[in-house]
Design an enzyme around this catalytic site. Structure first.
Site, short mmCIF file in Angstrom:
data_model
loop_
_atom_site.label_atom_id
_atom_site.label_comp_id
_atom_site.label_asym_id
_atom_site.label_seq_id
_atom_site.Cartn_x
_atom_site.Cartn_y
_atom_site.Cartn_z
N SER A 191 0.84 -1.19 0.00
CA SER A 191 0.00 0.00 0.00
C SER A 191 0.87 1.25 0.00
O SER A 191 2.07 1.21 0.29
CB SER A 191 -0.91 -0.01 1.23
OG SER A 191 -0.14 0.04 2.42
N GLN A 192 0.25 2.37 -0.32
CA GLN A 192 0.98 3.63 -0.34
C GLN A 192 1.41 4.03 1.06
O GLN A 192 2.48 4.61 1.26
CB GLN A 192 0.11 4.72 -0.96
CG GLN A 192 0.80 6.05 -1.13
CD GLN A 192 1.97 5.97 -2.09
OE1 GLN A 192 1.88 5.29 -3.11
NE2 GLN A 192 3.07 6.63 -1.77
N GLY A 193 0.58 3.70 2.07
CA GLY A 193 0.95 4.03 3.44
C GLY A 193 2.21 3.32 3.90
O GLY A 193 3.07 3.91 4.55
N ASP A 209 5.15 4.99 2.26
CA ASP A 209 5.47 6.29 2.88
C ASP A 209 6.19 6.10 4.21
O ASP A 209 7.12 6.85 4.54
CB ASP A 209 4.19 7.09 3.09
CG ASP A 209 3.57 7.51 1.77
OD1 ASP A 209 4.28 7.48 0.74
OD2 ASP A 209 2.38 7.87 1.76
N ARG A 237 -3.38 7.54 -4.43
CA ARG A 237 -3.43 6.34 -3.59
C ARG A 237 -3.66 6.71 -2.12
O ARG A 237 -4.36 5.99 -1.40
CB ARG A 237 -2.12 5.55 -3.74
CG ARG A 237 -2.01 4.84 -5.10
CD ARG A 237 -0.81 3.92 -5.14
NE ARG A 237 0.45 4.66 -5.20
CZ ARG A 237 1.01 5.08 -6.32
NH1 ARG A 237 0.40 4.88 -7.49
NH2 ARG A 237 2.15 5.74 -6.30
#
Length: 634
Positions: free
Chosen positions: A247-249, A252, A266
């Site tokens: 996922s993008q989280g 990050d 996203r």
């Protein structure tokens, strides 16, 4: 009937079932709370974790969920122990050194309160472990609980379906009790931006068929399905890059916030997916509160979408929470249906009792044997700690190392200079060599004699008057440490167990002659022929006599060599040529001839040295070659 629904098993089959689990029974956990069916959101409420304590309104219930007592009971149940009452919890708090807050305010979720609850959990866990007896090896657990029905039928049901507080031996009675009453489940899946959720009825109650319309005459009644989907919802959001995964989280958190347009989309998709799921759960709150089980398939970060947020419907320590005990695919409505079928359909096998007995024996034989209880070994003796030397001791050891090196390598000139400077400080020529040097000999004279250095041995005896009567140290068995005396000595070998001296260590005749020569020149210095074990003195006349004998011996050898050479020369002289008789056939000189000459030639070289024999053989071959050339010339 090829498939059995776990909530509608035939009574005839239930009466014949027996548990199939032999070993590896898990320890009982606290019983799961029974669902409280609420008809309205304003009625009385209860906590399923804290022994069914009831509340007047929602605010009081939420305040209880934030209290330390509730959070302690949640963690206690997760560890497989029974929850405690509020009074018992107060006693535990009083016995704990760290103070924890029992208020229901917003500050009760602080890190300090969490640490205090964790400390209390750790304390009670240690006490329970110390009181519990030692267990055997931990055995592998299976996701299925098996039951046997004679003669050859076995049913397997997932253990996650049963209440968490029921012991494995009580699964059969629990299974019989599951055949009555209506039950509903909540099932949620989220992965890769895909979400699927449903509220399903897995068991019908008797009241479910009362309101149905009467069937017409001569019309066959449709069979009721075992399960029914009451509510369902699926949606998808853009949260992961195509063919990248993750996922993008997560990206990050690992690499920092990306600034691309796709990353912004996203992040928005993740937020929208979280809001959509929480709004859906809020809309289904009444149905979820009435569910018997709540099945959630989500990763570690996605679990926070369902629990552990403000005004959440599903509490973090809810005993109804379950994870799917088998692999699942992408969250879709069809996948939820497949998982529902997998959970509610009993697994069947058909093995005879003999096959089951053989299977049990093979399983018991494959279990690891318990490790023997380690016996406390005797403490190993402590190694002696290295002694810290002073500066003076380090200098002394360095001097001894240099001295022994010069003596053992025969460096006489540096040895003389070093001894003139440091000899008195080291204790003299007859002082014993320190043990910490590692040298097996006792005196410098013994070291020089064993090394075979004539000049150093003579200097030690003649100039420094070294004592030759000091004994060589014996080994542990009573034998001398040095048994490699080299050449055979002219002195008799000492019997076993007797001492030896520096003379016995000498490996060469030249070194031994130094001892004998010194004994002849200075007989009053030491007990040469007794304690020093020197066999005899060696005077100048004896040495001259020995040299004369050597000369005579050499002269005799030379005479013998000359005689041999003369005999060899006589054997090489040509014999007088004898003309053959007319009637005799003359041998063709160019024809084949026997290598090595006449048969009597071997007698002429008998007694010669190998070098003389080779020389005679070369002369013979040369003469034979010369004769053949002369015959060809004629």
């Amino acid at each position: 009937m090829s498939h059995f629904h776990i909530y509608s098993l035939p009574i005839e089959l239930l009466d014949t079932l027996t548990p199939r689990n032999l070993v590896s029974e898990p320890r009982p956990r606290s019983p799961s709370p029974q669902p409280v069916a609420s008809t309205s959101t304003t009625g009385s409420r209860a906590c399923n974790v804290c022994n069914g304590v009831t509340f007047v309104d929602v605010e009081e219930q939420r305040a209880h969920f934030r209290s330390d007592w509730h959070r302690y009971n949640v963690k206690t149940r997760l560890n497989g122990r029974q929850p405690v009452s509020e009074l018992d919890f107060s006693k535990l708090v009083d016995g704990l050194e760290d103070s924890i807050s029992g208020s229901a305010s917003e500050d009760s979720d602080s890190d300090d309160s969490d640490d205090a609850v964790d400390a209390l959990i750790s304390k009670t866990t240690r006490k329970s472990r110390s009181r519990s007896p030692s267990q055997g090896p931990k055995l592998a657990q299976t996701a299925l609980a098996w039951f046997h029905s004679p003669p050859a039928t076995q049913l397997g049901i997932y253990k996650a379906v049963f209440d968490s507080g029921v012991h494995q031996s009580d699964y059969l009675s629990e299974l019989k009790g599951m055949q009555t009453g209506g039950r509903t489940w909540a099932m949620f899946m989220v992965a890769g931006g895909h979400f699927a959720g449903a509220i399903v009825r897995v068991s019908r109650g008797p009241e479910d068929g009362d309101n149905e319309e009467p069937q017409r005459k001569n019309k066959q009644k449709k069979p009721k399905p075992d399960t029914e989907v009451l509510k369902h919802k699926t949606f998808h959001r853009y949260t992961t890059r195509r063919k990248q995964g993750g996922s993008q989280g997560l990206n990050d958190n690992a690499k920092g916030n990306a600034k691309s347009a796709g990353a912004q989309l996203r992040r928005y998709g993740e937020q929208a997916l979280r809001d959509d799921i929480r709004n859906l759960i809020q809309d289904w709150a009444e149905e979820i509160n009435a569910c018997e089980r709540i099945w959630i398939r989500a990763s570690g970060t996605n679990k926070k979408i369902f629990i552990d947020y403000d005004d959440c419907v599903i509490e973090k320590g809810d005993g109804r929470l379950r994870t799917f005990p088998f692999p699942t695919r992408r969250p879709t409505q069809s996948e939820l249906s497949r998982c529902l079928m997998e959970l509610t359909r009993a697994k069947t096998s058909h093995l005879t009792e003999d096959a089951l007995r053989a299977q049990d024996e093979a399983y018991l034989a494959s279990l690891p044997k318990p490790k023997p209880v380690p016996v406390a070994a005797a403490p190993a003796p402590e190694k002696p700690k290295p002694v810290k030397l002073s500066k003076e001791e380090e200098i002394l050891r360095e001097k001894w190392a240099r001295l022994l090196e010069m003596v053992s390598k025969g460096r006489l000139e540096p040895l003389k200079s070093f001894w003139d400077r440091e000899g008195e400080n080291l204790g003299g020529v007859n002082t014993s060599i320190p043990e910490w040097t590692g040298e097996r000999r006792v005196t410098l004279l013994q070291v020089a004699a064993h090394a075979g250095h004539e000049d150093v041995t003579s200097w030690l005896l003649e100039t420094l008057h070294a004592d030759p009567t000091v004994d060589v140290p014996l080994a542990k068995g009573g034998e001398p440490e040095d048994n490699d005396s080299g050449e055979a000595s002219d002195s008799p070998k000492p019997p076993k167990g007797t001492s030896r001296t520096a003379y016995d260590l000498a490996r060469t005749r030249a070194v031994r002659d130094i001892f004998r020569r010194c004994a002849g020149a200075h007989p009053d210095w030491w007990d040469w022929f007794g304690a020093a074990r020197v066999p005899s003195a060696l005077s100048k006349e004896q040495e001259e006599e020995r040299e004369e004998k050597k000369k005579v011996r050499r002269k005799g050898l030379k005479d013998k060599v000359k005689e041999r050479e003369a005999k060899a020369k006589t054997a090489l002289e040509p014999e007088p040529e004898i003309k053959p008789a007319p009637q005799e056939k003359v041998r063709d000189p160019t024809g084949p001839r026997k290598l090595g000459g006449a048969s009597g030639a071997a007698e002429g070289i008998a007694g010669l040295t190998p070098e003389m024999r080779a020389k005679v053989e070369r002369e013979r071959r040369a003469r034979a070659a010369e004769a053949r050339l002369n015959a060809m010339a004629k």
